[in-house]
Design a protein around this motif. Structure first.
Motif, PDB file in Angstrom:
ATOM      1  N   UNK A  83       8.547   2.462 -14.240  1.00 19.70           N
ATOM      2  CA  UNK A  83       7.080   2.394 -14.173  1.00 19.70           C
ATOM      3  C   UNK A  83       6.585   1.066 -13.602  1.00 19.70           C
ATOM      4  N   UNK A  84       7.147  -0.058 -14.065  1.00 18.44           N
ATOM      5  CA  UNK A  84       6.622  -1.368 -13.660  1.00 18.44           C
ATOM      6  C   UNK A  84       6.923  -1.700 -12.202  1.00 18.44           C
ATOM      7  N   UNK A  85       7.823  -0.936 -11.554  1.00 17.30           N
ATOM      8  CA  UNK A  85       8.166  -1.203 -10.172  1.00 17.30           C
ATOM      9  C   UNK A  85       7.506  -0.228  -9.200  1.00 17.30           C
ATOM     10  N   UNK A  86       6.655   0.655  -9.712  1.00 15.14           N
ATOM     11  CA  UNK A  86       5.953   1.589  -8.836  1.00 15.14           C
ATOM     12  C   UNK A  86       5.000   0.836  -7.904  1.00 15.14           C
ATOM     13  N   UNK A  87       4.683   1.395  -6.728  1.00 16.17           N
ATOM     14  CA  UNK A  87       3.690   0.773  -5.848  1.00 16.17           C
ATOM     15  C   UNK A  87       2.383   0.530  -6.597  1.00 16.17           C
ATOM     16  N   UNK A  88       1.712  -0.561  -6.274  1.00 18.02           N
ATOM     17  CA  UNK A  88       0.512  -0.956  -7.015  1.00 18.02           C
ATOM     18  C   UNK A  88      -0.526   0.154  -7.085  1.00 18.02           C
TER      19      UNK A  88
END
Length: 594
Positions: free
Chosen positions: A516-521
Motif C-alpha cells: 500500500x505505501x508504495x502505490x503511486x501517489x
C-alpha cells in the motif's frame, strides 16, 4: 375481567399513553373484535384481538430500535466527517455528490448509488441482453419479458429461459433487500415478490374508488398483504379472497394515498416532511398481486410504466435508497439536517461570519440536491401540464440530438485529462474504447468483469447526459431514446465508459505486487480519501479473486472481486467493493461527464 379497551382508556386517562396513539390502537382493537366475532365467541374475539395488537406493537418496537441504532451510528459518523472536513460548508454538498479538490474523505450518495446500479446491471447482464429495450424503445422480446414477469410472481410458465431469468432477478432483489435492511430498513422476505408497481394516479382518479377497488379486489394475494392492526395477512391461505367489507378500509387507504400523493395521512406542520426510508418500503399500502398475469392485467389499466421499466426502476430505486441510508442513515433528510447543524455549530464556534454564510448557502443547495435525488422535486403541481411539457421536451430532445454524436468528440479531451490525473495511460483508454466498439467478444469480457453497457439497463433516461432526466413512458419519451440509440450516441458513450472502467481495473492490477505505501501517489491518495486501507488493498490484490481476460490480461474489478473473494465476510466485502466502485464512478464522471 378487565379487557384491553379498559386498559387503553385508563392508560390515556392517567397520561401513560399518548391520547392520539391510544385512540388509534383502541380503534384497531375494536375493529378486530368485530371481525373475529363473526367466527368465534365474544371472549375469544377479545382475547385474539388483544394478542394480535400486542404482537404487532412488539414487532414495531423492535423495528424502531433497529432504526434508531442505525441513525445514531450514521450521525456519529457524519459529525466526525463534518468536523474533520477542510471546509464544513462544502462537505454538506459532498455528502450527496463528490466534488474533486474538496478534501472530502467520506462517501457520497451519488457515487455509492451508481456503484450499486453498476453491480445490479452486472448481475442481470444476460437478462438485459434478451429483454432490454431495442432501438425504438420496446423490449427486444416482449413475450419473454411477460413470461419473466409471471415467473417473478410465482406463476409457472414452463419456459426454462424465463425461469432462469427470474432466478437471476430474484437474486439481485434479495441482495438489495438485505442491504436495505442492514442499513436500518424493514423489507420482509417474499419468495414471489415480483415487480414493484407504479400506479397512474390520473387513471385511478378517473376510475374512482369504487370501480378501482372492485377491479383490484380479486387480483390481489391477500395472504401476502398484512393487516397493519394485527401484523397478520388478511387471508390465511393462498387463493382466499376476504370480504370487501374487511378490506375496504385498507383499499381506501391505498387509493387515497396514491391520488393525494400521501397527504391523506399527513397533517400540516413545521417538520421537514417526508417519510423515513427505513419504513417507506415496508409501507402497508404496498399491493401484492395474485400472480404475474394479475400484475400485467392491472398494469395495463392502472400502470404508469411498462414491465421492463418497472423492473429496472424498482431495482435502481432500491440502489438509491440503500445509498442514501448508507451515507445519511435510515432517515436521510434527518441525517442531512443533522449534518447542517454540525456545520453551523462549527462555523459559529469559529466566529467566522463568512463561513456561517457559506454553510447556509451550501445547506440550501444540499437540500435541493436531495429533493432531486429522492424524487421530491419530481412531483408536479399540475399533472396534465407536466405531462404535456415532458412530451414537448422529449420531442425537442429527439430533434436536437440528431447530430449530438459529432459533439461527443470532446470526450477524447476529458478522458485524456481524467486518465492522466490518475496516472493511467490515456491512449490505452481510447484504444480500449475502439476495441469495445468493434468486438463483441471484448464486450462480453467486460460484462464478465462486471461492466455492462448502461443503455441495456436504460428505462427511459438515456438523454439525461444532455438534457437531464426525461420522464414518461409514451411515444414522445421514446423518441428521445430512439434518437440516442439510432445515431449511435448511446453506444459510443457506453463503450467509452466501459473502456475507462476496464483500464482503471487494469491500472490497479498493474500495481498489485506493490504494498500500500508504495502505490503511486494518485492511486494511494484516492484510496485514502475513500477509507480504503492497506488491509483492504491486500484483500483486493488477492490473485484468486482477480479477473483474468482470455488474452491473459489481469484486472482488479471490484464487482467481479465481490463475487469471487472468500477471505472477507460478505457484508464487509460489499462495503469495500462499493467504495472502490464508487471511486471509479467519480473518476468516470470526469472522463465522460454526465
Amino acid at each position: 375481567m378487565t379487557n384491553m379497551a379498559d386498559c387503553l382508556t385508563r392508560a390515556m386517562d392517567f397520561g401513560e399513553l399518548d391520547r392520539q396513539r391510544g385512540i388509534a390502537v383502541l380503534d384497531q382493537y375494536e375493529q378486530l373484535v368485530a371481525r373475529y366475532r363473526t367466527t368465534m365467541g365474544d371472549a375469544q374475539a377479545k382475547a385474539a384481538a388483544a394478542a394480535d395488537i400486542k404482537a404487532a406493537s412488539k414487532a414495531a418496537k423492535v423495528q424502531r430500535r433497529h432504526k434508531v441504532i442505525n441513525q445514531l451510528q450514521a450521525q456519529r459518523r457524519i459529525q466526525n466527517q463534518i468536523n474533520r472536513a477542510p471546509d464544513p460548508a462544502v462537505a454538506l454538498r459532498n455528502l450527496l455528490e463528490y466534488s474533486e479538490g474538496s478534501g472530502w474523505k467520506g462517501e457520497s450518495v451519488r457515487s455509492i448509488m451508481e456503484a450499486y446500479q453498476t453491480s445490479i446491471a452486472a448481475g442481470l447482464n444476460e437478462v438485459l441482453q434478451k429483454v432490454g429495450l431495442n432501438v425504438v424503445g420496446s423490449s427486444r422480446d416482449a413475450a419473454l419479458l411477460e413470461k419473466l414477469i409471471r415467473e417473478l410472481h410465482g406463476e409457472a410458465t414452463g419456459d426454462t429461459v424465463a425461469k432462469g431469468f427470474s432466478d437471476a432477478v430474484r437474486t439481485v432483489q434479495q441482495r438489495m433487500r438485505r442491504l436495505f435492511n442492514a442499513h436500518g430498513g424493514n423489507i420482509g422476505d417474499l419468495a414471489d415478490y415480483g415487480v414493484p408497481h407504479t400506479h397512474d394516479s390520473g387513471q385511478l382518479r378517473k376510475a374512482g374508488f369504487d370501480a378501482w377497488a372492485e377491479r383490484v379486489h380479486g387480483l390481489l394475494a391477500w395472504d401476502r398483504i398484512p393487516d397493519l392492526s394485527t401484523g397478520k395477512p388478511f387471508a390465511s391461505a393462498p387463493g382466499q379472497i376476504p370480504a370487501r367489507a374487511d378490506v375496504d378500509r385498507f383499499l381506501r387507504d391505498v387509493y387515497d394515498g396514491i391520488v393525494t400523493r400521501g397527504w391523506d395521512a399527513k397533517d400540516p406542520g413545521m417538520t421537514m416532511g417526508g417519510k423515513a426510508l427505513y419504513n417507506q418500503r415496508a409501507e402497508h399500502r404496498v399491493l401484492h398481486f395474485r400472480d404475474g398475469s394479475a400484475w400485467l392485467e392491472y398494469n395495463r389499466d392502472f400502470g404508469a410504466a411498462d414491465p421492463f421499466s418497472a423492473m429496472m426502476n424498482g431495482l435502481n430505486g432500491l440502489a438509491r435508497d440503500v445509498a442514501m441510508m448508507r451515507v445519511l442513515g435510515p432517515n436521510p433528510r434527518m441525517g442531512l439536517e443533522f449534518a447542517t447543524q454540525v456545520a453551523t455549530k462549527r462555523a459559529a464556534d469559529a466566529r467566522d461570519a463568512a463561513l456561517q454564510e457559506a454553510v447556509g448557502k451550501q445547506a440550501k443547495l444540499a437540500r435541493t440536491m436531495m429533493a432531486h435525488m429522492d424524487g421530491a422535486a419530481n412531483v408536479p403541481d399540475n399533472i396534465a401540464m407536466a405531462r404535456f411539457f415532458a412530451g414537448t421536451r422529449a420531442v425537442l430532445t429527439s430533434a436536437q440530438l440528431g447530430s449530438a454524436v459529432l459533439s461527443s468528440v470532446t470526450d477524447v479531451a476529458t478522458i485524456t485529462a481524467a486518465a492522466q490525473h490518475m496516472g493511467m495511460n490515456a491512449r490505452n483508454v481510447l484504444g480500449r474504447s475502439v476495441e469495445l466498439m468493434a468486438s463483441q467478444a471484448t464486450r462480453q469480457t467486460a460484462a464478465r468483469m462486471g461492466y455492462v453497457a448502461e443503455a441495456l439497463a436504460d428505462a427511459g433516461g438515456g438523454s439525461a447526459r444532455w438534457f437531464g432526466q426525461i420522464f414518461g413512458n409514451g411515444i414522445p419519451e421514446r423518441l428521445a431514446g430512439f434518437t440516442l440509440r439510432a445515431t449511435g450516441l448511446s453506444f459510443i458513450t457506453d463503450m467509452r465508459k466501459i473502456a475507462f472502467q476496464m483500464e482503471f481495473a487494469g491500472h490497479m492490477a498493474d500495481h498489485a505486487d506493490l504494498p500500500y505505501h508504495m502505490l503511486p501517489d494518485q492511486l494511494r491518495q484516492s484510496f485514502e480519501a475513500r477509507g480504503i486501507t492497506g488491509q483492504d488493498w491486500n484483500a483486493l490484490r488477492d490473485p484468486a479473486a482477480r479477473f483474468t481476460a482470455p488474452n491473459g490480461a489481469d484486472f482488479i474489478s471490484p464487482i467481479y472481486w465481490l463475487e469471487h473473494q472468500t477471505a472477507m465476510p460478505r457484508v464487509e466485502a460489499e462495503g469495500l467493493a462499493m467504495r472502490v466502485q464508487a471511486l471509479i464512478q467519480e473518476q468516470l464522471e470526469f472522463a465522460v461527464p454526465t
